[in-house]
Enzyme design. Structure first.
Site, PDB file in Angstrom:
ATOM      1  N   ASP A 135       0.859  -1.185   0.000  1.00  0.00           N
ATOM      2  CA  ASP A 135       0.000   0.000   0.000  1.00  0.00           C
ATOM      3  C   ASP A 135       0.895   1.235   0.000  1.00  0.00           C
ATOM      4  O   ASP A 135       2.059   1.170   0.415  1.00  0.00           O
ATOM      5  CB  ASP A 135      -0.866   0.032   1.274  1.00  0.00           C
ATOM      6  CG  ASP A 135      -2.018  -0.971   1.234  1.00  0.00           C
ATOM      7  OD1 ASP A 135      -2.333  -1.493   0.158  1.00  0.00           O
ATOM      8  OD2 ASP A 135      -2.605  -1.209   2.310  1.00  0.00           O
ATOM      9  N   ARG A 185      -0.577  -0.659  -8.755  1.00  0.00           N
ATOM     10  CA  ARG A 185      -1.966  -0.317  -8.452  1.00  0.00           C
ATOM     11  C   ARG A 185      -2.092   1.207  -8.473  1.00  0.00           C
ATOM     12  O   ARG A 185      -1.480   1.901  -7.658  1.00  0.00           O
ATOM     13  CB  ARG A 185      -2.329  -0.824  -7.047  1.00  0.00           C
ATOM     14  CG  ARG A 185      -3.710  -0.340  -6.590  1.00  0.00           C
ATOM     15  CD  ARG A 185      -3.861  -0.398  -5.070  1.00  0.00           C
ATOM     16  NE  ARG A 185      -3.798  -1.754  -4.574  1.00  0.00           N
ATOM     17  CZ  ARG A 185      -3.527  -2.046  -3.291  1.00  0.00           C
ATOM     18  NH1 ARG A 185      -3.255  -1.084  -2.414  1.00  0.00           N
ATOM     19  NH2 ARG A 185      -3.482  -3.295  -2.898  1.00  0.00           N
ATOM     20  N   LYS A 188      -6.440   7.057  -6.546  1.00  0.00           N
ATOM     21  CA  LYS A 188      -6.425   8.532  -6.503  1.00  0.00           C
ATOM     22  C   LYS A 188      -5.566   9.019  -5.346  1.00  0.00           C
ATOM     23  O   LYS A 188      -4.863  10.014  -5.460  1.00  0.00           O
ATOM     24  CB  LYS A 188      -7.854   9.068  -6.376  1.00  0.00           C
ATOM     25  CG  LYS A 188      -8.679   8.887  -7.638  1.00  0.00           C
ATOM     26  CD  LYS A 188     -10.018   9.619  -7.550  1.00  0.00           C
ATOM     27  CE  LYS A 188     -10.856   9.331  -8.795  1.00  0.00           C
ATOM     28  NZ  LYS A 188     -12.191   9.978  -8.751  1.00  0.00           N
ATOM     29  N   ARG A 289     -10.814   7.065   6.738  1.00  0.00           N
ATOM     30  CA  ARG A 289     -10.515   7.431   5.339  1.00  0.00           C
ATOM     31  C   ARG A 289     -11.698   7.087   4.431  1.00  0.00           C
ATOM     32  O   ARG A 289     -11.994   7.812   3.485  1.00  0.00           O
ATOM     33  CB  ARG A 289      -9.227   6.738   4.855  1.00  0.00           C
ATOM     34  CG  ARG A 289      -7.962   7.342   5.476  1.00  0.00           C
ATOM     35  CD  ARG A 289      -6.705   6.892   4.755  1.00  0.00           C
ATOM     36  NE  ARG A 289      -6.444   5.470   4.889  1.00  0.00           N
ATOM     37  CZ  ARG A 289      -5.862   4.894   5.938  1.00  0.00           C
ATOM     38  NH1 ARG A 289      -5.454   5.631   6.962  1.00  0.00           N
ATOM     39  NH2 ARG A 289      -5.671   3.593   5.973  1.00  0.00           N
TER      40      ARG A 289
HETATM   41  C1  LIG Z   1      -8.238  -1.582  -4.133  1.00  0.00           C
HETATM   42  C2  LIG Z   1      -7.914  -0.230  -3.597  1.00  0.00           C
HETATM   43  C3  LIG Z   1      -6.712  -0.031  -2.947  1.00  0.00           C
HETATM   44  C4  LIG Z   1      -6.366   1.233  -2.488  1.00  0.00           C
HETATM   45  N1  LIG Z   1      -5.135   1.433  -1.932  1.00  0.00           N
HETATM   46  C5  LIG Z   1      -4.755   2.678  -1.585  1.00  0.00           C
HETATM   47  C6  LIG Z   1      -3.432   2.955  -1.138  1.00  0.00           C
HETATM   48  O1  LIG Z   1      -2.577   2.074  -1.067  1.00  0.00           O
HETATM   49  N2  LIG Z   1      -3.135   4.235  -0.797  1.00  0.00           N
HETATM   50  C7  LIG Z   1      -4.055   5.256  -0.876  1.00  0.00           C
HETATM   51  O2  LIG Z   1      -3.714   6.408  -0.590  1.00  0.00           O
HETATM   52  N3  LIG Z   1      -5.331   5.007  -1.275  1.00  0.00           N
HETATM   53  C8  LIG Z   1      -5.694   3.763  -1.627  1.00  0.00           C
HETATM   54  N4  LIG Z   1      -6.981   3.530  -2.055  1.00  0.00           N
HETATM   55  C9  LIG Z   1      -8.019   4.577  -1.886  1.00  0.00           C
HETATM   56  C10 LIG Z   1      -8.071   5.521  -3.075  1.00  0.00           C
HETATM   57  O3  LIG Z   1      -6.897   6.312  -3.085  1.00  0.00           O
HETATM   58  C11 LIG Z   1      -9.295   6.442  -3.008  1.00  0.00           C
HETATM   59  O4  LIG Z   1      -9.273   7.203  -1.844  1.00  0.00           O
HETATM   60  C12 LIG Z   1     -10.625   5.701  -3.067  1.00  0.00           C
HETATM   61  O5  LIG Z   1     -10.567   4.591  -3.905  1.00  0.00           O
HETATM   62  C13 LIG Z   1     -11.733   6.626  -3.603  1.00  0.00           C
HETATM   63  O6  LIG Z   1     -11.421   7.061  -4.900  1.00  0.00           O
HETATM   64  P1  LIG Z   1     -12.191   6.553  -6.212  1.00  0.00           P
HETATM   65  O7  LIG Z   1     -11.160   6.357  -7.269  1.00  0.00           O
HETATM   66  O8  LIG Z   1     -13.020   5.371  -5.916  1.00  0.00           O
HETATM   67  O9  LIG Z   1     -13.024   7.788  -6.716  1.00  0.00           O
HETATM   68  P2  LIG Z   1     -14.075   8.750  -6.016  1.00  0.00           P
HETATM   69  O10 LIG Z   1     -14.263   9.885  -6.956  1.00  0.00           O
HETATM   70  O11 LIG Z   1     -13.674   9.055  -4.615  1.00  0.00           O
HETATM   71  O12 LIG Z   1     -15.367   7.863  -5.943  1.00  0.00           O
HETATM   72  C14 LIG Z   1     -16.106   7.489  -7.101  1.00  0.00           C
HETATM   73  C15 LIG Z   1     -17.421   6.862  -6.635  1.00  0.00           C
HETATM   74  O13 LIG Z   1     -17.133   5.634  -5.956  1.00  0.00           O
HETATM   75  C16 LIG Z   1     -17.954   5.482  -4.816  1.00  0.00           C
HETATM   76  N5  LIG Z   1     -17.108   5.517  -3.597  1.00  0.00           N
HETATM   77  C17 LIG Z   1     -15.804   5.851  -3.530  1.00  0.00           C
HETATM   78  N6  LIG Z   1     -15.342   5.723  -2.260  1.00  0.00           N
HETATM   79  C18 LIG Z   1     -16.380   5.317  -1.522  1.00  0.00           C
HETATM   80  C19 LIG Z   1     -16.553   5.003  -0.143  1.00  0.00           C
HETATM   81  N7  LIG Z   1     -15.558   5.084   0.732  1.00  0.00           N
HETATM   82  N8  LIG Z   1     -17.785   4.613   0.282  1.00  0.00           N
HETATM   83  C20 LIG Z   1     -18.813   4.516  -0.587  1.00  0.00           C
HETATM   84  N9  LIG Z   1     -18.722   4.792  -1.906  1.00  0.00           N
HETATM   85  C21 LIG Z   1     -17.531   5.186  -2.371  1.00  0.00           C
HETATM   86  C22 LIG Z   1     -18.931   6.617  -4.845  1.00  0.00           C
HETATM   87  O14 LIG Z   1     -20.057   6.203  -5.585  1.00  0.00           O
HETATM   88  C23 LIG Z   1     -18.169   7.683  -5.595  1.00  0.00           C
HETATM   89  O15 LIG Z   1     -19.014   8.626  -6.210  1.00  0.00           O
HETATM   90  C24 LIG Z   1      -7.300   2.298  -2.604  1.00  0.00           C
HETATM   91  C25 LIG Z   1      -8.513   2.097  -3.248  1.00  0.00           C
HETATM   92  C26 LIG Z   1      -8.825   0.861  -3.773  1.00  0.00           C
HETATM   93  C27 LIG Z   1     -10.106   0.682  -4.506  1.00  0.00           C
END
Ligand SMILES: Cc1cc2nc3c(=O)[nH]c(=O)nc-3n(C[C@H](O)[C@H](O)[C@H](O)COP(=O)(O)OP(=O)(O)OC[C@H]3O[C@@H](n4cnc5c(N)ncnc54)[C@H](O)[C@@H]3O)c2cc1C
Length: 309
Positions: A135, A185, A188, A289
């Site tokens: 991560d 991976r 955002k 988070r």
């Molecule tokens: C498999 C995986 C591993 C990750 N590993 C890391 C890491 O190592 N380091 C790091 O900094 N971040 C990590 N993240 C978190 C990532 O950085 C984002 O904060 C998170 O995925 C939300 O961004 P999004 O791309 O889904 O887009 P967004 O624009 O935030 O969300 C798009 C849509 O997805 C849905 N959604 C998103 N998040 C949520 C939630 N929490 N609850 C409910 N619905 C939601 C909603 O419908 C939203 O409108 C990871 C995420 C995933 C999926």
């Protein structure tokens, strides 16, 4: 503002104590966290695998400043990997590791301790027949994490890493890591970061995500698209088609409890879809988070408090 406040709260020991001891948080916590121990999480893994989904398991914990806690985390991963192998689930179920949970912040020796711990986890993963992804945490750890990744990949070339599109540096990091066998991976980014190192608006972050994704898709590595954002998933599909990537040449990743129907829809159409499944007692930072990512989650949490008080 709400996002920044929640992310600051995710590092407050006082609030941690308050939220962790509120039984009312449990219904929302269980949406995102698949149990506290190996015995609870294995059935979740079996269900996801039966539905055609791959898995990455995260033993919750971070920011560890204690040698005993580091040893407990490394042992927990070793036990988990042995249990996955014994249950016949290691094919398609890997682990995700936060280096801050295995000692990265333990003083001047932190990096060596984290490398030793991560190495033990990689050895257990190799014995089980699966892989490890690191991560990515806040930007102060990026160089250290990428350095440890390089050291690990000398012996375990299949170790992957998360990169965060919100950081200005990430397009260059993607270019450096878009090499044969390299698993990246792309997410955002989930931490509160200053404007000196990170894009601040959703538009800028999304545009950076697309630039980074293009570099990964055009390169020779294995891109892992970690996002729930339908627009980015559609762009990933068109980039995969443009660069001739088959379904086993890249994968989608989403979090346990977030858009589960979409996870199954992608798997059903033949995409490789991996679900990030956290488990353990130390859920506070991870949970906060998830609240910060989606204001509607905060409303849901507050409503559940109000209806139960
Ligand atoms: C498999 C995986 C591993 C990750 N590993 C890391 C890491 O190592 N380091 C790091 O900094 N971040 C990590 N993240 C978190 C990532 O950085 C984002 O904060 C998170 O995925 C939300 O961004 P999004 O791309 O889904 O887009 P967004 O624009 O935030 O969300 C798009 C849509 O997805 C849905 N959604 C998103 N998040 C949520 C939630 N929490 N609850 C409910 N619905 C939601 C909603 O419908 C939203 O409108 C990871 C995420 C995933 C999926």
């Amino acid at each position: 503002m709400l996002r920044t406040g929640l992310l600051a709260a995710s590092r407050s020991p006082q609030l941690r104590n308050l939220v962790e001891h509120t039984p009312l948080a449990q219904p929302l916590v269980t949406r995102f966290v698949a149990g506290t121990g190996v015995n609870e999480v294995l059935p979740t893994v079996a269900d996801l695998r039966a539905d055609g989904l791959a898995v990455t398991l995260d033993h919750l914990g971070e920011d560890t400043h204690d040698h005993n806690a580091v040893e407990a985390t490394v042992s927990a991963y070793e036990d988990l990997l042995a249990a996955l192998a014994e249950a016949g689930l290691a094919d398609g179920a890997e682990v995700s590791v936060k280096l801050s949970a295995v000692g990265q912040f333990l003083g001047d020796d932190g990096e060596r301790i984290a490398l030793d711990g991560a190495r033990r986890i990689c050895e257990a993963a190799r014995a089980a027949g699966t892989t490890v992804t690191l991560d990515m945490e806040d930007h102060t750890t990026t160089d250290s994490t990428l350095g440890i990744l390089t050291a690990l990949r000398a012996d375990f070339p299949w170790v992957g890493v998360a990169l965060q599109a919100y950081l200005h540096r990430t397009e260059a990091d993607c270019a450096a890591l878009a090499t044969a066998g390299s698993r990246v991976r792309l997410c955002k980014g989930a931490y509160a970061e200053p404007a000196s190192v990170a894009f601040q608006s959703k538009d800028e972050v999304d545009r950076s995500y697309v630039r980074c994704l293009r570099v990964l898709m055009a390169g020779a590595g294995y891109p892992m698209i970690a996002s729930h954002d339908p627009r980015l998933i559609a762009i990933a599909d068109s980039l995969a088609a443009k660069y001739g990537r088959a379904a086993d040449d890249h994968e989608f990743q989403m979090l346990h409890g977030v858009r589960p129907d979409e996870q199954r829809r992608l798997a059903a159409r033949g995409a490789t879809m991996r679900v990030y499944v956290p488990y353990g007692h130390d859920w506070y930072g991870y949970f906060m988070r998830r609240l910060a990512e989606r204001p509607a989650n905060v409303g849901f949490f507050l409503r559940s408090l109000a209806t139960r008080s």
